[in-house]
Design a protein around this motif. Structure first.
Motif, PDB file in Angstrom:
ATOM      1  N   SER A 255     -62.435  15.814  -6.166  1.00 15.59           N
ATOM      2  CA  SER A 255     -61.334  16.344  -6.982  1.00 15.59           C
ATOM      3  C   SER A 255     -60.035  15.963  -6.299  1.00 15.59           C
ATOM      4  CB  SER A 255     -61.456  17.867  -7.134  1.00 15.59           C
ATOM      5  OG  SER A 255     -61.258  18.502  -5.891  1.00 15.59           O
ATOM      6  N   ASP A 256     -58.919  16.424  -6.823  1.00 17.06           N
ATOM      7  CA  ASP A 256     -57.617  16.083  -6.245  1.00 17.06           C
ATOM      8  C   ASP A 256     -57.461  16.561  -4.808  1.00 17.06           C
ATOM      9  OD1 ASP A 256     -56.803  14.776  -8.507  1.00 17.06           O
ATOM     10  OD2 ASP A 256     -55.711  16.500  -9.328  1.00 17.06           O
ATOM     11  N   ASP A 257     -58.159  17.628  -4.437  1.00 14.34           N
ATOM     12  CA  ASP A 257     -58.001  18.177  -3.098  1.00 14.34           C
ATOM     13  C   ASP A 257     -59.306  18.272  -2.306  1.00 14.34           C
ATOM     14  OD1 ASP A 257     -59.067  20.143  -4.670  1.00 14.34           O
ATOM     15  OD2 ASP A 257     -57.775  21.740  -3.937  1.00 14.34           O
ATOM     16  N   LEU A 258     -60.322  17.491  -2.718  1.00 13.87           N
ATOM     17  CA  LEU A 258     -61.610  17.541  -2.033  1.00 13.87           C
ATOM     18  C   LEU A 258     -62.254  16.162  -1.971  1.00 13.87           C
ATOM     19  CD1 LEU A 258     -63.909  19.309  -0.800  1.00 13.87           C
ATOM     20  CD2 LEU A 258     -64.845  19.448  -3.114  1.00 13.87           C
TER      21      LEU A 258
ATOM     22  N   ILE B 170     -64.481  10.840  -3.732  1.00 16.54           N
ATOM     23  CA  ILE B 170     -63.426  11.745  -4.167  1.00 16.54           C
ATOM     24  C   ILE B 170     -64.025  12.696  -5.196  1.00 16.54           C
ATOM     25  CG2 ILE B 170     -61.186  11.925  -5.297  1.00 16.54           C
ATOM     26  CD1 ILE B 170     -60.637   9.076  -4.233  1.00 16.54           C
TER      27      ILE B 170
END
Length: 53
Positions: free
Chosen positions: A28-31, A26
């Motif tokens: 970031s929150d969107d990647l 993970i």
């Protein structure tokens, strides 16, 4: 879904799908980054997982 404990990092996760293990990080929150897709019977050492490439 589980953490890849050998790396001692919360960002590395493992997902089992049929006869395969998908290791991902993970970012970031969107990647997320898929690190490896391997057969469940294959033994994989932590240092064999490609990271930061």
């Amino acid at each position: 879904m589980g953490f890849y404990a050998k790396l001692n990092e919360d960002a590395i996760r493992e997902l089992g799908l049929y006869s395969y293990r998908i290791l991902y990080e993970i970012k970031s929150d969107d990647l997320i980054e898929v690190l490896a897709v391997i057969h469940k019977r294959r033994h994989l050492e932590a240092e064999e997982i490609p990271r930061g490439q």
